[in-house]
Scaffold this motif. Structure first.
Motif, short mmCIF file in Angstrom:
data_model
loop_
_atom_site.label_atom_id
_atom_site.label_comp_id
_atom_site.label_asym_id
_atom_site.label_seq_id
_atom_site.Cartn_x
_atom_site.Cartn_y
_atom_site.Cartn_z
N ASN A 66 0.88 -1.13 -0.08
CA ASN A 66 0.10 -0.03 -0.02
C ASN A 66 0.69 1.18 -0.01
O ASN A 66 2.07 0.99 -0.08
CB ASN A 66 -0.91 0.03 1.25
N ASP A 67 0.35 2.48 0.12
CA ASP A 67 1.08 3.68 0.10
C ASP A 67 1.86 4.05 1.33
O ASP A 67 2.70 4.93 1.48
CB ASP A 67 0.24 4.81 -0.18
N THR A 68 1.45 3.25 2.19
CA THR A 68 2.07 3.51 3.79
C THR A 68 3.10 2.74 4.00
O THR A 68 4.36 3.18 4.58
CB THR A 68 0.90 3.32 4.86
N MET A 69 3.41 1.33 3.73
CA MET A 69 4.51 0.47 4.14
C MET A 69 5.26 -0.06 3.03
O MET A 69 4.60 -0.14 1.62
CB MET A 69 3.85 -0.87 4.77
N ILE A 70 6.58 -0.17 3.27
CA ILE A 70 7.27 -0.80 2.44
C ILE A 70 8.24 -1.71 3.01
O ILE A 70 8.69 -1.69 4.07
CB ILE A 70 8.42 0.10 1.40
N TYR A 71 8.17 -3.00 2.64
CA TYR A 71 9.09 -4.26 2.95
C TYR A 71 10.20 -4.47 2.14
O TYR A 71 10.08 -4.61 1.09
CB TYR A 71 8.16 -5.38 3.61
N ALA A 109 5.45 5.28 5.83
CA ALA A 109 5.74 6.68 5.38
C ALA A 109 5.13 7.77 6.39
O ALA A 109 4.01 7.65 6.63
CB ALA A 109 4.47 6.52 4.05
N LEU A 110 5.84 8.39 6.75
CA LEU A 110 5.67 9.44 7.81
C LEU A 110 4.88 10.65 7.12
O LEU A 110 4.13 11.37 7.80
CB LEU A 110 7.03 10.08 8.81
N THR A 111 5.41 11.02 6.03
CA THR A 111 4.86 11.87 4.90
C THR A 111 5.19 11.61 3.57
O THR A 111 5.72 10.26 3.23
CB THR A 111 5.86 13.45 5.43
N ASP A 112 4.75 12.23 2.55
CA ASP A 112 4.76 12.19 1.09
C ASP A 112 6.46 12.13 0.84
O ASP A 112 6.91 11.10 -0.05
CB ASP A 112 4.38 13.08 0.34
N ALA A 113 7.38 12.67 1.74
CA ALA A 113 8.83 12.68 1.29
C ALA A 113 9.66 11.81 2.26
O ALA A 113 10.76 11.68 2.17
CB ALA A 113 9.11 14.14 1.25
N THR A 114 9.15 11.50 3.39
CA THR A 114 9.78 10.71 4.66
C THR A 114 9.34 9.45 4.88
O THR A 114 8.15 9.14 5.33
CB THR A 114 9.99 11.73 5.69
N GLN A 146 14.79 7.60 5.51
CA GLN A 146 15.27 8.24 4.38
C GLN A 146 14.18 9.24 3.99
O GLN A 146 12.97 9.46 4.42
CB GLN A 146 14.88 7.17 2.96
N THR A 147 14.62 10.43 3.27
CA THR A 147 14.02 11.58 3.07
C THR A 147 14.32 12.25 1.68
O THR A 147 15.48 12.09 1.35
CB THR A 147 13.86 12.64 4.27
N ASP A 148 13.49 12.74 0.82
CA ASP A 148 13.51 13.49 -0.25
C ASP A 148 13.90 14.82 0.28
O ASP A 148 13.24 15.69 0.64
CB ASP A 148 12.33 13.26 -1.20
N LEU A 149 15.12 15.11 0.22
CA LEU A 149 15.70 16.54 0.09
C LEU A 149 15.35 17.66 -0.67
O LEU A 149 15.07 18.67 -0.32
CB LEU A 149 17.09 16.43 0.45
N SER A 150 15.02 16.98 -1.77
CA SER A 150 14.78 17.96 -2.91
C SER A 150 14.37 16.91 -4.02
O SER A 150 14.20 15.57 -4.14
CB SER A 150 15.67 18.95 -3.48
#
Length: 297
Positions: A66-71, A109-114, A146-150
């Motif tokens: 789903n959009d929330t979890m990645i294993y 997924a904490l946010t769309d980027a993190t 992990q986070t998208d810095l840009s």
């Protein structure tokens, strides 16, 4: 090591089988690296020095229900040909030869980027002609994020504590140690990434129950898509690792140059592969330090 190979194979077969029922959710890569490894002892009047061939088989997988979890899962099996290196330098029974590791991650997924979560890894290794029962293994339990810095940059970090369950001497190897890892990925284009990776680790009981061991590694690599319609990428890079046993006065550095080819499945682009937690896997520096225990003792 046979158990290690069985675990790696079971993980790969399980994840591969899942592609039949959830192909759109499973992405991954299987690759082979070859290169040269220059190992040098220092702080000794007559240091050991050798340059040998090395090969690594590795795989990385990510399942996203789903959009929330990645294993995610990763494995590698690495061979260093020290037995055929410079005569008398790193060619005795205590020097590394074969090493394997498996890792599992869960990212939320904490946010769309993190995304953040946890991971577990286990590694085992074999030195030249040594009894596998006397070798040191390594397990790690840690946190990952992990986070998208840009749009062009991704950052990731991992922190873990670990120890071993077996070895030639109690209280040696990567015993009650910790590792911290950080990386930065630059998306130069949809078909090219450049990544830098730094790992720092240490243990208070590397040799003889009380000899501090501290270790570091830095890698700079690039991965490039081979044609728009081919599920293949090529990678190349440099890596330097330092293994230090403080009281034993045994220090060495490894400088590696490598190239590799990866087969990518699941329809993910090169950019997606790095953003979904597949590509960077779990830390390998503790296992690397563990493999040099008997040489340092």
């Amino acid at each position: 090591m046979n158990k290690m190979l069985l675990k790696c194979g079971t993980l790969a077969l399980t994840l591969a089988a899942a592609t039949h029922v959830a192909a759109q959710d499973l992405q991954g890569t299987v690759g082979l690296q070859i290169g040269a490894n220059r190992v040098a002892e220092y702080d000794q009047p007559t240091p050991e020095l050798s340059t040998v061939g090395a090969a690594t088989l590795n795989g990385r997988f990510a399942y996203q229900p789903n959009d929330t979890m990645i294993y995610a899962g990763d494995f590698f099996l690495r061979y260093d040909d020290f037995a055929n290196g410079t005569q008398g330098d790193f060619t005795d029974n205590e020097d590394p030869e074969l090493r394997g590791q498996i890792g599992l991650q869960a990212l939320y997924a904490l946010t769309d980027a993190t995304r953040a979560g946890g991971f577990f890894s286990y590694a085992d290794q074999r030195s030249q002609s040594q009894d596998i029962a006397d070798e040191y293994d390594t397990w790690l339990l840690g946190l990952t994020a992990q986070t998208d810095l840009s749009d062009a940059f991704l950052g990731y970090a991992q922190l873990a504590h670990g120890s071993n369950t077996k070895g030639d001497d109690a209280g040696e190897g990567f015993n009650a140690g910790s590792v911290v890892r950080g990386g930065l990925v630059y998306f130069a284009s949809d078909a090219l990434i450049i990544a830098a990776d730094l790992q720092l680790a240490g243990t208070p009981n590397y040799i003889d129950d009380d000899d501090l061991g501290y270790f570091n590694s830095f890698e700079l690599m690039a991965e490039m898509q081979l044609g728009q319609s081919l599920p293949l990428t090529t990678e190349f890079g440099l890596r330097r690792s330092v293994i230090t046993s403080s009281d034993e006065d045994d220090h060495l550095s490894e400088i590696e140059a490598f190239v590799g080819v990866n087969y990518n499945f699941g329809g993910a682009s090169l950019t997606d592969k790095w953003r979904n937690g597949v590509a960077y896997g779990t830390p390998d520096l503790p296992a690397r330090a563990s493999a040099w225990t008997e040489w340092a003792d």
